[in-house]
Design an enzyme around this catalytic site. Sequence first.
Site, mmCIF file in Angstrom:
data_model
loop_
_atom_site.group_PDB
_atom_site.id
_atom_site.type_symbol
_atom_site.label_atom_id
_atom_site.label_comp_id
_atom_site.label_asym_id
_atom_site.label_seq_id
_atom_site.Cartn_x
_atom_site.Cartn_y
_atom_site.Cartn_z
ATOM 1 N N CYS A 92 0.833 -1.206 0.000
ATOM 2 C CA CYS A 92 0.000 0.000 0.000
ATOM 3 C C CYS A 92 0.873 1.264 0.000
ATOM 4 O O CYS A 92 1.547 1.533 -0.979
ATOM 5 C CB CYS A 92 -0.970 -0.053 1.171
ATOM 6 S SG CYS A 92 -2.365 1.073 0.984
ATOM 7 N N HIS A 209 -3.446 -5.766 0.955
ATOM 8 C CA HIS A 209 -2.802 -5.961 2.259
ATOM 9 C C HIS A 209 -2.733 -7.438 2.660
ATOM 10 O O HIS A 209 -3.674 -7.938 3.276
ATOM 11 C CB HIS A 209 -3.604 -5.224 3.336
ATOM 12 C CG HIS A 209 -3.438 -3.745 3.282
ATOM 13 N ND1 HIS A 209 -2.426 -3.096 3.950
ATOM 14 C CD2 HIS A 209 -4.148 -2.786 2.648
ATOM 15 C CE1 HIS A 209 -2.520 -1.790 3.736
ATOM 16 N NE2 HIS A 209 -3.555 -1.574 2.948
ATOM 17 N N GLU A 211 -1.076 -8.719 5.057
ATOM 18 C CA GLU A 211 -1.045 -8.852 6.523
ATOM 19 C C GLU A 211 -2.441 -8.813 7.133
ATOM 20 O O GLU A 211 -2.647 -9.205 8.267
ATOM 21 C CB GLU A 211 -0.134 -7.769 7.131
ATOM 22 C CG GLU A 211 -0.736 -6.382 7.288
ATOM 23 C CD GLU A 211 -0.794 -5.568 5.989
ATOM 24 O OE1 GLU A 211 -0.541 -6.146 4.913
ATOM 25 O OE2 GLU A 211 -1.114 -4.369 6.063
#
Lengths: 244, 83
Positions: A92, A209, A211
């Site tokens: 990002c 993302h 994560e």
Amino acid sequence: MSKSNIYKFGIVVFPGSNCDHDCYHAIKHVLRQECEFLWHHETDVGQFDCIVLPGGFSYGDYLRTGSIASLSPIMKSVEKFAQSGRPVIGICNGFQVLVESGLLPGALITNSSLKFVCKWVNIRVESTKNLFTENMKVGDTLEIPIAHGEGNYFCSPDELKALNENSQIVFKYCADNGDVTPESNPNGSIENIAGITNKEGNVLGMMPHPERCAEEILNGTQGRLIFESIISWLNLNNKQKDRA
Amino acid sequence: MKEFKVKVEVKLKPVVLDPQGKTVLTALHNLGYEKVEDARIGKLIELKITDEDAGKVKERVNDMCMKLLSNPVIEDFVVNVEE
């Protein structure tokens, strides 16, 4: 049986980073690796095995997203680290920092909708000639969240040609069935690009993302594949070093 | 040493889509200004610089534009130096 070592991940923290702790959690508590935060004033990252540039709004997105962070003291050593062939992943805002620093080609501009888009999307694996898709095949799809206002990937026709020729486009936004369609493009990116690597395949920038989808409680685990691929590559690389 | 006022105009390259400009264009049309054909939005950066001469200032500001003030991948810039 192949044994996996514990590797040392460094997460760069800029003023305004806000996905640093999510990355830390995924790497430390889900993947059980060593992990450290690196304040952007650090000047040596040589002792790490992988560097993560997390998401957020570094320097309040002033001037252009990622532009001020790309000039932080730590970025010189991240560049050196990348040149040594070790993995660097920018997620990002981290992707925005990587394009601004010149470690990746192109630019990320305002979403064509002008809106901040925060939702789950599908991305299709387009290339495995890099160390982040070690555990995947071309055509695999991952369900993964995005959350950005400036994720519209842009580059010149020449750069796009080079990206295609060198298999640097790693992920494209796609429909549920894996088809890369205009409707599945959430931000107007050229060719639905969601993530690219450098020519050598050791620096990845991606808007989604991983994560945020690394464990069951987050309703998705496919983000793990990317971190696990890095670990697989580190294992392989270590073995080769041992043999040499 | 003289003091110079520098204006840097940073604009998106013509080939880069400007969604902000498009939105403003639609709003202008909604206000009744139908003759407006296009709207593009850029940035104006003003700098105050003390240096020897205008040529040096221009050279340095060009450098600043390449390194930070603009992103040459997507933007063009114009530097205007005034004493």
